[in-house]
Design a protein around this motif. Sequence first.
Motif, PDB file in Angstrom:
ATOM      1  N   PRO A 167       0.818  -1.206   0.000  1.00 21.29           N
ATOM      2  CA  PRO A 167       0.000   0.000   0.000  1.00 21.29           C
ATOM      3  C   PRO A 167       0.851   1.254   0.000  1.00 21.29           C
ATOM      4  CG  PRO A 167       0.105  -0.893   2.208  1.00 21.29           C
ATOM      5  CD  PRO A 167       0.991  -1.752   1.355  1.00 21.29           C
ATOM      6  N   LYS A 168       0.233   2.401  -0.332  1.00 22.06           N
ATOM      7  CA  LYS A 168       0.963   3.668  -0.263  1.00 22.06           C
ATOM      8  C   LYS A 168       1.115   4.090   1.185  1.00 22.06           C
ATOM      9  CE  LYS A 168      -0.623   5.484  -4.671  1.00 22.06           C
ATOM     10  NZ  LYS A 168      -1.892   6.003  -5.187  1.00 22.06           N
ATOM     11  N   LEU A 169       0.109   3.726   1.983  1.00 17.29           N
ATOM     12  CA  LEU A 169       0.108   4.116   3.391  1.00 17.29           C
ATOM     13  C   LEU A 169      -0.183   2.897   4.260  1.00 17.29           C
ATOM     14  CD1 LEU A 169      -0.048   6.226   5.715  1.00 17.29           C
ATOM     15  CD2 LEU A 169      -2.478   6.459   5.166  1.00 17.29           C
ATOM     16  N   LEU A 170       0.660   2.685   5.263  1.00 20.22           N
ATOM     17  CA  LEU A 170       0.432   1.575   6.193  1.00 20.22           C
ATOM     18  C   LEU A 170       0.021   2.139   7.539  1.00 20.22           C
ATOM     19  CD1 LEU A 170       2.765   0.274   4.243  1.00 20.22           C
ATOM     20  CD2 LEU A 170       2.943  -1.344   6.096  1.00 20.22           C
ATOM     21  N   LEU A 171      -1.072   1.613   8.072  1.00 28.60           N
ATOM     22  CA  LEU A 171      -1.496   1.998   9.415  1.00 28.60           C
ATOM     23  C   LEU A 171      -1.211   0.809  10.316  1.00 28.60           C
ATOM     24  CD1 LEU A 171      -4.953   3.500   8.449  1.00 28.60           C
ATOM     25  CD2 LEU A 171      -2.828   4.741   8.832  1.00 28.60           C
ATOM     26  N   VAL A 172      -0.379   1.017  11.319  1.00 27.71           N
ATOM     27  CA  VAL A 172       0.050  -0.109  12.152  1.00 27.71           C
ATOM     28  C   VAL A 172      -0.353   0.177  13.591  1.00 27.71           C
ATOM     29  CG1 VAL A 172       1.993  -1.564  12.767  1.00 27.71           C
ATOM     30  CG2 VAL A 172       1.994  -0.387  10.584  1.00 27.71           C
ATOM     31  N   ASP A 173      -1.233  -0.663  14.127  1.00 29.77           N
ATOM     32  CA  ASP A 173      -1.766  -0.434  15.466  1.00 29.77           C
ATOM     33  C   ASP A 173      -1.042  -1.308  16.491  1.00 29.77           C
ATOM     34  OD1 ASP A 173      -3.322   0.488  17.500  1.00 29.77           O
ATOM     35  OD2 ASP A 173      -5.240  -0.041  16.591  1.00 29.77           O
ATOM     36  N   GLU A 174      -0.323  -0.684  17.392  1.00 32.21           N
ATOM     37  CA  GLU A 174       0.399  -1.356  18.478  1.00 32.21           C
ATOM     38  C   GLU A 174       1.102  -2.637  18.045  1.00 32.21           C
ATOM     39  OE1 GLU A 174      -1.289  -1.494  22.265  1.00 32.21           O
ATOM     40  OE2 GLU A 174      -2.443   0.337  22.020  1.00 32.21           O
ATOM     41  N   PRO A 175       2.110  -2.520  17.206  1.00 30.40           N
ATOM     42  CA  PRO A 175       2.750  -3.724  16.664  1.00 30.40           C
ATOM     43  C   PRO A 175       3.552  -4.511  17.697  1.00 30.40           C
ATOM     44  CG  PRO A 175       3.946  -1.762  15.977  1.00 30.40           C
ATOM     45  CD  PRO A 175       2.705  -1.282  16.661  1.00 30.40           C
ATOM     46  N   VAL A 176       3.952  -3.899  18.809  1.00 31.04           N
ATOM     47  CA  VAL A 176       4.814  -4.645  19.723  1.00 31.04           C
ATOM     48  C   VAL A 176       4.113  -5.024  21.024  1.00 31.04           C
ATOM     49  CG1 VAL A 176       6.936  -3.715  18.748  1.00 31.04           C
ATOM     50  CG2 VAL A 176       5.875  -2.551  20.683  1.00 31.04           C
ATOM     51  N   ALA A 177       2.777  -4.804  21.074  1.00 27.51           N
ATOM     52  CA  ALA A 177       2.057  -5.186  22.286  1.00 27.51           C
ATOM     53  C   ALA A 177       2.248  -6.685  22.528  1.00 27.51           C
ATOM     54  CB  ALA A 177       0.584  -4.851  22.140  1.00 27.51           C
ATOM     55  N   GLY A 178       2.671  -7.037  23.727  1.00 27.82           N
ATOM     56  CA  GLY A 178       2.816  -8.444  24.086  1.00 27.82           C
ATOM     57  C   GLY A 178       4.054  -9.113  23.527  1.00 27.82           C
ATOM     58  N   MET A 179       4.995  -8.324  22.979  1.00 32.19           N
ATOM     59  CA  MET A 179       6.208  -8.941  22.420  1.00 32.19           C
ATOM     60  C   MET A 179       7.339  -8.919  23.448  1.00 32.19           C
ATOM     61  SD  MET A 179       6.819  -7.853  18.518  1.00 32.19           S
ATOM     62  CE  MET A 179       5.811  -8.468  17.199  1.00 32.19           C
ATOM     63  N   THR A 180       8.252  -9.861  23.299  1.00 29.89           N
ATOM     64  CA  THR A 180       9.447  -9.846  24.133  1.00 29.89           C
ATOM     65  C   THR A 180      10.373  -8.736  23.628  1.00 29.89           C
ATOM     66  OG1 THR A 180      10.596 -11.334  22.666  1.00 29.89           O
ATOM     67  CG2 THR A 180       9.323 -12.348  24.429  1.00 29.89           C
ATOM     68  N   ASP A 181      11.388  -8.384  24.420  1.00 33.86           N
ATOM     69  CA  ASP A 181      12.295  -7.306  24.018  1.00 33.86           C
ATOM     70  C   ASP A 181      12.993  -7.628  22.697  1.00 33.86           C
ATOM     71  OD1 ASP A 181      11.548  -5.957  26.203  1.00 33.86           O
ATOM     72  OD2 ASP A 181      13.373  -6.308  27.374  1.00 33.86           O
ATOM     73  N   ALA A 182      13.393  -8.901  22.566  1.00 33.02           N
ATOM     74  CA  ALA A 182      14.092  -9.292  21.337  1.00 33.02           C
ATOM     75  C   ALA A 182      13.153  -9.143  20.133  1.00 33.02           C
ATOM     76  CB  ALA A 182      14.574 -10.726  21.450  1.00 33.02           C
ATOM     77  N   GLU A 183      11.904  -9.570  20.309  1.00 35.12           N
ATOM     78  CA  GLU A 183      10.934  -9.462  19.218  1.00 35.12           C
ATOM     79  C   GLU A 183      10.657  -8.001  18.891  1.00 35.12           C
ATOM     80  OE1 GLU A 183       8.153 -13.459  19.747  1.00 35.12           O
ATOM     81  OE2 GLU A 183       7.790 -11.741  21.026  1.00 35.12           O
ATOM     82  N   THR A 184      10.583  -7.164  19.929  1.00 37.99           N
ATOM     83  CA  THR A 184      10.335  -5.734  19.722  1.00 37.99           C
ATOM     84  C   THR A 184      11.429  -5.108  18.861  1.00 37.99           C
ATOM     85  OG1 THR A 184       9.240  -5.625  21.850  1.00 37.99           O
ATOM     86  CG2 THR A 184       9.944  -3.533  20.915  1.00 37.99           C
ATOM     87  N   ALA A 185      12.683  -5.462  19.166  1.00 40.84           N
ATOM     88  CA  ALA A 185      13.804  -4.904  18.406  1.00 40.84           C
ATOM     89  C   ALA A 185      13.699  -5.307  16.935  1.00 40.84           C
ATOM     90  CB  ALA A 185      15.124  -5.384  18.998  1.00 40.84           C
ATOM     91  N   VAL A 186      13.368  -6.577  16.691  1.00 44.13           N
ATOM     92  CA  VAL A 186      13.232  -7.056  15.314  1.00 44.13           C
ATOM     93  C   VAL A 186      12.105  -6.307  14.612  1.00 44.13           C
ATOM     94  CG1 VAL A 186      12.662  -9.040  13.875  1.00 44.13           C
ATOM     95  CG2 VAL A 186      14.161  -9.325  15.847  1.00 44.13           C
ATOM     96  N   THR A 187      10.998  -6.091  15.341  1.00 51.00           N
ATOM     97  CA  THR A 187       9.849  -5.403  14.748  1.00 51.00           C
ATOM     98  C   THR A 187      10.213  -3.972  14.362  1.00 51.00           C
ATOM     99  OG1 THR A 187       8.445  -6.751  16.151  1.00 51.00           O
ATOM    100  CG2 THR A 187       7.401  -4.881  15.075  1.00 51.00           C
ATOM    101  N   ALA A 188      10.949  -3.280  15.239  1.00 53.55           N
ATOM    102  CA  ALA A 188      11.370  -1.906  14.930  1.00 53.55           C
ATOM    103  C   ALA A 188      12.212  -1.894  13.660  1.00 53.55           C
ATOM    104  CB  ALA A 188      12.156  -1.326  16.094  1.00 53.55           C
ATOM    105  N   GLU A 189      13.081  -2.868  13.554  1.00 49.82           N
ATOM    106  CA  GLU A 189      13.936  -2.971  12.373  1.00 49.82           C
ATOM    107  C   GLU A 189      13.077  -3.192  11.117  1.00 49.82           C
ATOM    108  OE1 GLU A 189      17.066  -5.852  13.102  1.00 49.82           O
ATOM    109  OE2 GLU A 189      17.278  -6.075  10.921  1.00 49.82           O
ATOM    110  N   LEU A 190      12.092  -4.094  11.251  1.00 54.31           N
ATOM    111  CA  LEU A 190      11.172  -4.382  10.141  1.00 54.31           C
ATOM    112  C   LEU A 190      10.446  -3.116   9.686  1.00 54.31           C
ATOM    113  CD1 LEU A 190       9.083  -7.611  10.847  1.00 54.31           C
ATOM    114  CD2 LEU A 190      10.252  -6.999   8.746  1.00 54.31           C
ATOM    115  N   LEU A 191       9.933  -2.374  10.671  1.00 52.39           N
ATOM    116  CA  LEU A 191       9.154  -1.182  10.319  1.00 52.39           C
ATOM    117  C   LEU A 191      10.033  -0.127   9.659  1.00 52.39           C
ATOM    118  CD1 LEU A 191       6.671  -0.782  13.297  1.00 52.39           C
ATOM    119  CD2 LEU A 191       6.173  -1.467  10.959  1.00 52.39           C
TER     120      LEU A 191
END
Lengths: 254, 385
Positions: free
Chosen positions: A174-198
């Motif tokens: 899409p041209k615009l992505l709306l992402v609602d609370e992507p790291v809720a309930g994630m571990t710290d390691a998963e959060t870091a990966v998610t930030a990198e992904l975004l």
Amino acid sequence: MTIPENPLLTRSLLYLDGVAVSFDGYKALRGLSLMLEPGEMRAIIGPNGAGKTTMMDVITGKTRPDEGDVYFDGRHNLLQLDETEIAQLGVGRKFQKPTVFENHTVSDNILLAAKAPREVFATLFGGARAREQETIDRILETTRLTDHRARLGGALSHGQKQWLEIGMLLAQDPKLLLVDEPVAGMTDAETAVTAELLREIARDHSVVVVEHDMAFVRELGVKVTVLHEGSVLAEGTLDQVSADERVIEVYLGR
Amino acid sequence: MITGRFLAKLDRLGIAFIILMLAVAIIVPVLALAIPAKSAFAIPPYVVALMGKYLCYALLALALDLVWGYCGILSLGHGAFFALGGYAMGMYLMRQIGARGVYANPILPDFMVFLNYKELPIPWWGFNFFPYAMAMVMLVPGLLAFAFGWFAFRSRVTGVYLSIITQALTYALKLAFFRNDFGFGGNNGLTDFKDIVGFNVQADATRAALFSISAIALVIAFILAKAIVTSKYGKALIAVRDAESRVRFLGYRVENYKLFVWVVSAVIAGIAGALYVPQVGIINPSEFDPGNSIEAVIWVAVGGRGTLVGAVLGAIVVNFAKTYFTGVFPEYWLFGLGALFVLVTLFLPKGILGWLSSLRRKPTPAPPASLAERSTIAEEGGSAQ
């Protein structure tokens, strides 16, 4: 419907002006105005009930506002379109609770999201083409799900489901992505990966991220909009908004 | 062409089912016609008709499974499409009676003469012509389903509300068809059929042929349904069943996805009804009874929802049980049917087919997928569900 002459609007990717929504007398949004430039990544923070999810509902056509204007890409009036049409214009959405298709494999989830004709007869007679297969492989790689491609969506861990959903958004392109609370309930390691992904995604897409997690917002390092009681309280870098008296008051309580 | 490509996608169960049905389509007529009646292998004509009836029910169950099992639309009114197909066939059969009726009117069926009709009502025109009647068998249920689905799916009526409307649809049709002035034989319906495309409907050979045609129709409908559910369209359909609004946010026109499968299902149900009528020799408004549609839902649930083969299995097993138990303990059959539904829902939520496949899977070691899952859980500190 004529589009108001407004240079700010025509330059913007997303333009919200004076949007108000109320549910049975409760004012979820009161005069929310927000502008996003093409290619921009924006974090939206705010306490519970600030109207973050309602804002996404308005943009994606799930909720109709009582007042205000919502324009996409400087010319499409989103208030006249339904969810399907808005999605087809190029607005993708990731929900707070990960919603992947639990009875489909990981790669079928991405196949369904992938940019391709969506008409009944196109999907009935057209199988997965080689180009689509390449897209799927690339996205599986990006979202670190290559080894899980044949598993059912429902069998993934919470973090993997979130990544799969981000992968589905990528496939939708899409041209615009709306992402609602992507790291809720994630571990710290998963959060870091998610930030990198975004951040990776933000390179060639405009992204709006709604998030509670301040550490995560800091990691993204983008312009921040603070919502409070249905309108914008402050806007700027995370350091600027964290120094704002009113923001501190809202977050720390009165 | 399309069929050929999808044949490759059939699983082993599907292929076994097709082979079995084709074998039955050949063997049953042979045993019924070519073997002397005294032989132990001979099949009496009434059994052929009974089995033919089961196959029509199986076709109805297949149609229902397509919408309920794969799209989550619980129709409690599929009997309406079945009965409409049946009436279209019945009208053809009535016109074939011609002057052989009690009143010997070459044009008007007996009930019309009895009710003082002066001429054939417009809806009956053309039904003496077999291809036209067969087109109506598919068009009438298809158009009704299209009109109904157009409004219902566009207004986003789902779940229990949709089920109730389908129930109301079949009930309304039942009341309409009960009326004498509606022009379709009222209370008595259509019966006393003489012949179909020139063959006596009562003859053993015709019965056997109708049985074979029913089995072949079931095979064709199965291949068509399988092709639909294994296509990308079918994947989107399952996605609609599991997370409708998510599919909308992906940019799919959910209402069109539902409408297509709904119309295909109604047409298959109509064909089932059309095959049913010459084999049972009558069609009347009681076929629109909501109870019949609910029974069809039970067949699908018992056999295994969302499996296609399960729906066919369920229809045959439940109807065989019905024939047996209504013979042995007539007054207890309804309790038995109710108990069956409760027990299946409680103990075999995936139906007979789901239960059988879980039995078969048990002895084999855990598949690699679950091993992979375990190692991921270990890595991530057990955050998986």
